[in-house]
Design an enzyme around this catalytic site. Structure first.
Site, mmCIF file in Angstrom:
data_model
loop_
_atom_site.group_PDB
_atom_site.id
_atom_site.type_symbol
_atom_site.label_atom_id
_atom_site.label_comp_id
_atom_site.label_asym_id
_atom_site.label_seq_id
_atom_site.Cartn_x
_atom_site.Cartn_y
_atom_site.Cartn_z
ATOM 1 N N ASN A 47 67.610 -23.801 37.003
ATOM 2 C CA ASN A 47 67.159 -23.047 38.182
ATOM 3 C C ASN A 47 67.096 -21.547 37.935
ATOM 4 O OD1 ASN A 47 70.088 -23.956 38.349
ATOM 5 N ND2 ASN A 47 70.145 -22.158 39.667
ATOM 6 N N TYR A 78 85.265 -21.430 26.168
ATOM 7 C CA TYR A 78 83.827 -21.352 25.889
ATOM 8 C C TYR A 78 83.573 -21.615 24.404
ATOM 9 C CZ TYR A 78 79.014 -19.480 26.055
ATOM 10 O OH TYR A 78 77.648 -19.328 25.976
ATOM 11 N N VAL A 80 71.622 -12.714 25.675
ATOM 12 C CA VAL A 80 70.519 -12.626 26.635
ATOM 13 C C VAL A 80 71.026 -12.158 28.006
ATOM 14 C CG1 VAL A 80 68.666 -13.963 27.719
ATOM 15 C CG2 VAL A 80 69.414 -14.546 25.410
ATOM 16 N N THR A 84 71.588 -12.414 31.404
ATOM 17 C CA THR A 84 71.567 -13.418 32.482
ATOM 18 C C THR A 84 72.845 -13.290 33.323
ATOM 19 O OG1 THR A 84 72.772 -15.109 31.235
ATOM 20 C CG2 THR A 84 70.360 -15.124 31.003
ATOM 21 N N ASP A 85 72.933 -14.100 34.374
ATOM 22 C CA ASP A 85 74.129 -14.071 35.224
ATOM 23 C C ASP A 85 75.387 -14.457 34.445
ATOM 24 O OD1 ASP A 85 72.569 -13.327 37.311
ATOM 25 O OD2 ASP A 85 72.554 -15.281 38.316
ATOM 26 N N ASN A 99 76.542 -13.478 31.714
ATOM 27 C CA ASN A 99 77.267 -12.324 31.175
ATOM 28 C C ASN A 99 77.098 -11.105 32.081
ATOM 29 O OD1 ASN A 99 74.636 -11.448 30.552
ATOM 30 N ND2 ASN A 99 74.727 -12.367 28.530
HETATM 31 N N1 LIG Z 1 73.104 -15.453 28.119
HETATM 32 C C1 LIG Z 1 73.559 -15.430 26.869
HETATM 33 O O1 LIG Z 1 73.725 -14.355 26.232
HETATM 34 C C2 LIG Z 1 73.860 -16.706 26.165
HETATM 35 C C3 LIG Z 1 74.263 -16.624 24.821
HETATM 36 C C4 LIG Z 1 74.527 -17.809 24.135
HETATM 37 C C5 LIG Z 1 74.399 -19.017 24.783
HETATM 38 N N2 LIG Z 1 74.030 -19.070 26.107
HETATM 39 C C6 LIG Z 1 73.914 -20.386 26.724
HETATM 40 O O2 LIG Z 1 72.655 -20.520 27.362
HETATM 41 C C7 LIG Z 1 72.753 -21.487 28.422
HETATM 42 C C8 LIG Z 1 72.086 -20.918 29.671
HETATM 43 O O3 LIG Z 1 72.864 -19.821 30.112
HETATM 44 P P1 LIG Z 1 72.235 -18.541 30.824
HETATM 45 O O4 LIG Z 1 72.624 -17.387 30.004
HETATM 46 O O5 LIG Z 1 70.835 -18.775 31.173
HETATM 47 O O6 LIG Z 1 73.172 -18.484 32.118
HETATM 48 P P2 LIG Z 1 72.906 -18.687 33.679
HETATM 49 O O7 LIG Z 1 71.760 -17.858 34.113
HETATM 50 O O8 LIG Z 1 74.231 -18.493 34.311
HETATM 51 O O9 LIG Z 1 72.464 -20.222 33.768
HETATM 52 C C9 LIG Z 1 73.386 -21.266 33.637
HETATM 53 C C10 LIG Z 1 72.777 -22.481 34.299
HETATM 54 O O10 LIG Z 1 73.674 -23.588 34.119
HETATM 55 C C11 LIG Z 1 73.826 -24.219 35.370
HETATM 56 N N3 LIG Z 1 75.042 -25.032 35.476
HETATM 57 C C12 LIG Z 1 76.332 -24.637 35.411
HETATM 58 N N4 LIG Z 1 77.140 -25.704 35.600
HETATM 59 C C13 LIG Z 1 76.335 -26.782 35.779
HETATM 60 C C14 LIG Z 1 76.563 -28.147 36.032
HETATM 61 N N5 LIG Z 1 77.802 -28.666 36.153
HETATM 62 N N6 LIG Z 1 75.493 -28.982 36.144
HETATM 63 C C15 LIG Z 1 74.236 -28.504 36.038
HETATM 64 N N7 LIG Z 1 73.946 -27.199 35.847
HETATM 65 C C16 LIG Z 1 74.995 -26.362 35.706
HETATM 66 C C17 LIG Z 1 73.782 -23.077 36.376
HETATM 67 O O11 LIG Z 1 73.574 -23.555 37.686
HETATM 68 P P3 LIG Z 1 74.043 -22.727 39.016
HETATM 69 O O12 LIG Z 1 72.954 -21.704 39.266
HETATM 70 O O13 LIG Z 1 74.132 -23.777 40.036
HETATM 71 O O14 LIG Z 1 75.352 -22.083 38.679
HETATM 72 C C18 LIG Z 1 72.604 -22.306 35.807
HETATM 73 O O15 LIG Z 1 71.390 -22.895 36.205
HETATM 74 C C19 LIG Z 1 74.238 -21.785 28.576
HETATM 75 O O16 LIG Z 1 74.546 -22.992 27.938
HETATM 76 C C20 LIG Z 1 74.917 -20.626 27.848
HETATM 77 O O17 LIG Z 1 76.175 -20.974 27.349
HETATM 78 C C21 LIG Z 1 73.752 -17.940 26.800
#
Ligand SMILES: NC(=O)c1ccc[n+]([C@@H]2O[C@H](COP(=O)([O-])OP(=O)(O)OC[C@H]3O[C@@H](n4cnc5c(N)ncnc54)[C@H](OP(=O)(O)O)[C@@H]3O)[C@@H](O)[C@H]2O)c1
Length: 296
Positions: free
Chosen positions: A20, A219, A250, A252-253, A255
């Site tokens: 989402n 994590y 990246v 996003t929310d 971090n």
């Molecule tokens: N941003 C970075 O720098 C970074 C770096 C390395 C890896 N990642 C990885 O990238 C992925 C996406 O993260 P993002 O940075 O895009 O963060 P984000 O914007 O916070 O998105 C996380 C998503 O995961 C969903 N989620 C959390 N718990 C869930 C559950 N139990 N069932 C289904 N959905 C769930 C959240 O839904 P809600 O909106 O309902 O909370 C949200 O849609 C993650 O796996 C993260 O660890 C991110």
């Protein structure tokens, strides 16, 4: 006699978890713009998911995007999603395990670099458990439920969104490094055992004694477990091209928007892996779009 018209190539069907917002939503957008992919956007909250689908439909005037609720931590939600995909499409071509949480109370500190903090800032046992349940067991739950449908695809792909913290060297414990790093003897049970012993040490206040990571400990363990699980699936199902990717730091929310890359840049590696040509290698760890190493 004229040559018959070529048959239109049927669309691939892709499913993205936690889509989402953030990187997941951008992965959906990019897959849709390839024109050859029908996307099932999933989210744990129906309102947020439907709003995201509407946004994609408005911006692309596309009908190729579907919504289905999915909380990766809830087995009945996973089962209902698998039923939906089976009934609607009868197969799945691309699974992107993207849903993730950071596993600590305050998400105001960034994900970049190492820290000299000796205690995992903001982490509680409950948050650690939720993090493992979502990032590792959630990935397993969804993957296991959808593998029968992936095996019905001619070119199945699994992309697991790991992290900078998903490399084995981020866990200082040498026993763990040996046990989890040896792909020949690696089993799912060994990964589960690592997760159990981490949670046990967390509960008993033994994180430092037993050399677990000093910050973002849950994590890190969840993402290392996910990266290792990627190797297991790649070995067990050679027909499915399964890889994991660290998308970069990246904005996003997750971090508190402290990242340095845009979601467009973050989605590049995952989308590349989702659309890898047949015969591509499986079981690898990618750093954005480049092959990297899981262990070092
Ligand atoms: N941003 C970075 O720098 C970074 C770096 C390395 C890896 N990642 C990885 O990238 C992925 C996406 O993260 P993002 O940075 O895009 O963060 P984000 O914007 O916070 O998105 C996380 C998503 O995961 C969903 N989620 C959390 N718990 C869930 C559950 N139990 N069932 C289904 N959905 C769930 C959240 O839904 P809600 O909106 O309902 O909370 C949200 O849609 C993650 O796996 C993260 O660890 C991110």
């Amino acid at each position: 006699m004229e040559n018959p018209l070529p048959k239109p190539t049927p669309n691939k069907v892709a499913l993205v978890t936690g889509a989402n917002k953030g990187i997941g939503l951008e992965i959906c957008r990019r897959l849709l713009s390839s024109q050859r992919v029908t996307v099932v956007l999933t989210a744990r909250d129906e309102g947020r998911g439907v709003a995201a689908v509407q946004k994609l439909r408005d911006s692309r005037a596309t009908t190729g995007v579907f919504f289905h609720q999915l909380d990766v931590a809830d087995s009945s939600s996973v089962a209902s999603l698998a039923d939906f995909v089976r009934a609607q499409f009868g197969k799945l071509d691309i699974l992107v395990n993207n849903a993730g949480v950071l596993g600590r109370a305050s998400e105001t500190q960034g994900l970049a670099g190492e820290s000299t903090n000796s205690l995992p800032a903001g982490e509680t046992y409950e948050k650690a458990e939720e993090c493992l349940e979502t990032n590792y067991y959630g990935t397993k739950r969804v993957t296991e439920a959808l593998i029968p449908l992936l095996l019905k695809s001619q070119s199945p792909r699994i992309v697991n969104i790991s992290s900078y913290y998903g490399k084995l060297q981020r866990i200082p414990n040498e026993g763990i490094q040996k046990e989890i790093g040896d792909i020949d003897s690696l089993t799912e049970e060994k990964i589960d055992e690592m997760v159990r012993s981490f949670l046990n040490d967390f509960k008993e206040g033994k994180l430092r004694t037993n050399n677990w990571p000093a910050r973002l400990s849950a994590y890190t363990v969840s993402k290392v477990a996910m990266s290792a699980y990627t190797r297991i699936i790649a070995k067990k199902y050679p027909a499915i091209c399964t890889n994991c990717v660290q998308p970069g730091y990246v904005k996003t929310d997750l971090n508190a928007n402290s990242g340095i890359l845009s979601v467009e840049e973050g989605a590049e590696g995952p989308v590349m892996l989702a659309l890898l040509p047949d015969g591509s290698p499986s079981g690898l760890f990618y750093d954005q779009t480049k092959v990297s190493s899981f262990v070092a």
